[in-house]
Design an enzyme around this catalytic site. Structure first.
Site, PDB file in Angstrom:
ATOM      1  N   PHE A  25      11.627  29.147  53.895  1.00 22.61           N
ATOM      2  CA  PHE A  25      11.263  30.386  53.206  1.00 22.61           C
ATOM      3  C   PHE A  25      10.424  31.263  54.155  1.00 22.61           C
ATOM      4  O   PHE A  25       9.562  30.753  54.873  1.00 22.61           O
ATOM      5  CB  PHE A  25      10.467  30.008  51.959  1.00 22.61           C
ATOM      6  CG  PHE A  25      10.246  31.131  50.999  1.00 22.61           C
ATOM      7  CD1 PHE A  25      11.162  31.405  49.996  1.00 22.61           C
ATOM      8  CD2 PHE A  25       9.108  31.924  51.095  1.00 22.61           C
ATOM      9  CE1 PHE A  25      10.957  32.440  49.113  1.00 22.61           C
ATOM     10  CE2 PHE A  25       8.895  32.965  50.213  1.00 22.61           C
ATOM     11  CZ  PHE A  25       9.823  33.219  49.208  1.00 22.61           C
ATOM     12  N   ASP A  84       6.976  21.408  52.401  1.00 18.69           N
ATOM     13  CA  ASP A  84       6.837  22.391  51.330  1.00 18.69           C
ATOM     14  C   ASP A  84       7.742  21.944  50.186  1.00 18.69           C
ATOM     15  O   ASP A  84       8.969  21.916  50.324  1.00 18.69           O
ATOM     16  CB  ASP A  84       7.237  23.792  51.815  1.00 18.69           C
ATOM     17  CG  ASP A  84       6.902  24.853  50.771  1.00 18.69           C
ATOM     18  OD1 ASP A  84       7.063  24.558  49.565  1.00 18.69           O
ATOM     19  OD2 ASP A  84       6.491  25.967  51.143  1.00 18.69           O
ATOM     20  N   TYR A 140       5.296  28.019  39.951  1.00 16.73           N
ATOM     21  CA  TYR A 140       5.887  28.949  38.963  1.00 16.73           C
ATOM     22  C   TYR A 140       7.403  28.850  38.906  1.00 16.73           C
ATOM     23  O   TYR A 140       8.027  29.539  38.148  1.00 16.73           O
ATOM     24  CB  TYR A 140       5.442  30.393  39.252  1.00 16.73           C
ATOM     25  CG  TYR A 140       5.568  30.814  40.694  1.00 16.73           C
ATOM     26  CD1 TYR A 140       6.797  31.185  41.219  1.00 16.73           C
ATOM     27  CD2 TYR A 140       4.458  30.814  41.536  1.00 16.73           C
ATOM     28  CE1 TYR A 140       6.919  31.544  42.547  1.00 16.73           C
ATOM     29  CE2 TYR A 140       4.573  31.174  42.866  1.00 16.73           C
ATOM     30  CZ  TYR A 140       5.804  31.544  43.366  1.00 16.73           C
ATOM     31  OH  TYR A 140       5.917  31.889  44.680  1.00 16.73           O
ATOM     32  N   LYS A 141       7.994  27.970  39.734  1.00 18.18           N
ATOM     33  CA  LYS A 141       9.454  27.787  39.705  1.00 18.18           C
ATOM     34  C   LYS A 141       9.786  26.654  38.729  1.00 18.18           C
ATOM     35  O   LYS A 141       9.820  26.865  37.528  1.00 18.18           O
ATOM     36  CB  LYS A 141       9.960  27.521  41.120  1.00 18.18           C
ATOM     37  CG  LYS A 141       9.768  28.728  42.039  1.00 18.18           C
ATOM     38  CD  LYS A 141      10.018  28.419  43.504  1.00 18.18           C
ATOM     39  CE  LYS A 141       9.758  29.656  44.350  1.00 18.18           C
ATOM     40  NZ  LYS A 141       9.472  29.335  45.744  1.00 18.18           N
ATOM     41  N   ARG A 171      22.343  32.820  43.313  1.00 14.90           N
ATOM     42  CA  ARG A 171      21.722  31.518  43.034  1.00 14.90           C
ATOM     43  C   ARG A 171      21.630  31.294  41.522  1.00 14.90           C
ATOM     44  O   ARG A 171      21.256  32.201  40.761  1.00 14.90           O
ATOM     45  CB  ARG A 171      20.299  31.449  43.609  1.00 14.90           C
ATOM     46  CG  ARG A 171      20.221  31.666  45.106  1.00 14.90           C
ATOM     47  CD  ARG A 171      18.841  31.301  45.644  1.00 14.90           C
ATOM     48  NE  ARG A 171      17.750  31.964  44.936  1.00 14.90           N
ATOM     49  CZ  ARG A 171      16.458  31.736  45.144  1.00 14.90           C
ATOM     50  NH1 ARG A 171      16.086  30.828  46.038  1.00 14.90           N
ATOM     51  NH2 ARG A 171      15.533  32.387  44.481  1.00 14.90           N
TER      52      ARG A 171
END
Ligand code: PLP
Length: 420
Positions: free
Chosen positions: A134, A206, A231-232, A379
């Protein structure tokens, strides 16, 4: 009733099959624990997980504590929240208590962890990192490297073992994500950690696309340091605090660059010089975002109750079903599946390549099907905790309709959104 899976039920992927799979799905009741608006197909939980029904009450309670207890609430509850929530996240990633601390943003945690990891190998000067990680991970690694005089060697995950081998005696840190944020490909945490250790390097992970999506075993795998957002897959809410994991064996040597007063051994002595707290408490930084932290704590509960193994098993079945529907309904419409078909190599989302991905997604959203776009990839997150087989069938059917009728070519779907 027998447990229905795609492999057991020999039928073409269809609406009937979706309904049948939902009827026998033991996790189906968990959908009601999320506030999902009618008409929405929630397949963007890898970007922002939906609102758990328990969260509004938890936030109201935190606000009540603020209003009624004022600073007394720090002693009654708030001071210990980062470690308490950290330990609960720790359980989801295979960390024994006392090694995971919640608080601050993912980017802050990444910076802290990269620098601290490099300081564990002061005689070495190379960081080997995934070139597909990311962007914020890559930017922060580059910045940390500039500060410390390190060289960053970025390679695709497939080339990582060779790159580590080439720099054997110089690698300080190997930094990788648990899964590719674009394609959803899952990486092998134990194998890559072993590669790092064989070269004498520190393994930093990560877990933003791993925790809550797949079972992880950071202790058993020998992971040294890890970070992740909440938050995912953990549905902590927009901007909910991230976490850092520090293996117990490193804690008392860990020299974190962000030496805030909450990480001090005696924060209320207001000493002039930083003295790190023993254990993982030194990974605290400053005053944490308490309202968000308490929202996150409430959000974890449905996942804990369902169990990450059960959620993962259903996510795999949802992914198989998605691919079965895509093969049947999207043939010849310009889509390419880029996520590995082997479920052992898939994380929590699937990605389809399409030359007009952004317009296709805009048309899908118009129909209430929420996924997102990264470049030319669409996605779709199939979180087994709240996504149904019916959702998957609806999403692929909508994709077919949008692409087959050229609906996505409408000028209405051409504008670029700031956030997709
Ligand atoms: C989502 C994500 C981030 C986000 O960082 P923030 O500071 O929370 O914006 C970072 N790294 C990875 C790998 C991610 O998936």
């Amino acid at each position: 009733m027998p447990k229905g899976t795609l492999r057991e039920v020999k039928m073409e992927p269809s609406r009937e099959m979706a309904d049948r799979l939902d009827t026998v799905d033991e996790l189906a009741p968990f959908r009601k624990e999320f506030n999902l608006p009618a008409g929405v197909v929630p397949l963007n939980g890898n970007s922002l997980g939906p609102l758990p029904a328990a969260v509004p009450g938890a936030v109201a309670e935190a606000v009540r504590q603020w209003g009624e207890r004022l600073t007394r609430a720090w002693n009654e509850d708030w001071w210990h929240a980062p470690a308490r929530v950290g330990d609960r996240i720790g359980r989801l990633i295979g960390a024994a208590p006392g090694q995971t601390m919640a608080g601050d943003s993912t980017s802050v945690q990444i910076f802290n962890a990269v620098v601290a990891a490099a300081r564990l190998r002061p005689d070495r000067r190379v960081v080997v990192a995934d070139a597909g990680n990311f962007p914020t991970d890559r930017y922060l690694t580059a910045s940390a490297a500039r500060l410390l005089g390190l060289e960053v060697v970025e390679v695709p995950m497939g080339d990582l073992p060779d790159a580590v081998d080439r720099h054997r005696d110089e690698v300080a840190v190997v930094f990788c994500p648990a899964a590719d944020y674009r394609t959803g490909e899952l990486w092998d945490v134990p194998a890559v950690t072993r590669v790092a250790h064989e070269a004498g390097a520190v393994a930093l992970w990560d877990l933003s696309h791993g925790a809550g999506a797949v079972p992880l075993w950071v202790d058993d795998d020998g992971v040294d340091l890890a970070v992740g957002c909440t938050y995912k897959y953990l549905s902590g809410g927009p901007g909910s605090p991230a976490y850092g994991y520090v293996a117990a064996r490193h804690q008392d040597r860990l020299d974190l660059p962000l030496t805030g007063w909450h990480g001090h051994a005696r924060p209320f002595d207001m000493a002039g010089v930083f003295e790190p707290a023993p254990g993982v408490a030194r990974a605290r930084i400053g005053t944490p975002p308490v309202l968000s932290l308490l929202a996150l704590e409430a959000a974890l509960e449905p996942l804990e109750r369902a169990g990450i193994e059960a959620v993962r098993a259903k996510t795999v079945r949802l992914g198989d079903f998605f691919l079965g529907c895509a093969d049947r309904l999207l043939d010849g419409l310009g889509f390419e599946v880029v996520t590995p078909r082997d479920p052992r190599r898939r994380g929590g989302h699937l990605a389809l390549r399409h030359p007009e991905a952004a317009a296709v997604m805009a048309a899908l959203k118009d129909r209430g099907v929420l996924g997102d776009v990264r470049g030319d990839l669409l996605r779709f997150c199939v979180n087994g905790l709240y996504v149904s087989f019916g959702d998957v069938h609806d999403a692929v059917t909508a994709l077919r309709e949008v692409a087959a009728t050229d609906e996505y070519r409408s000028p209405r779907f051409r504008r670029r959104e700031v956030v997709t």
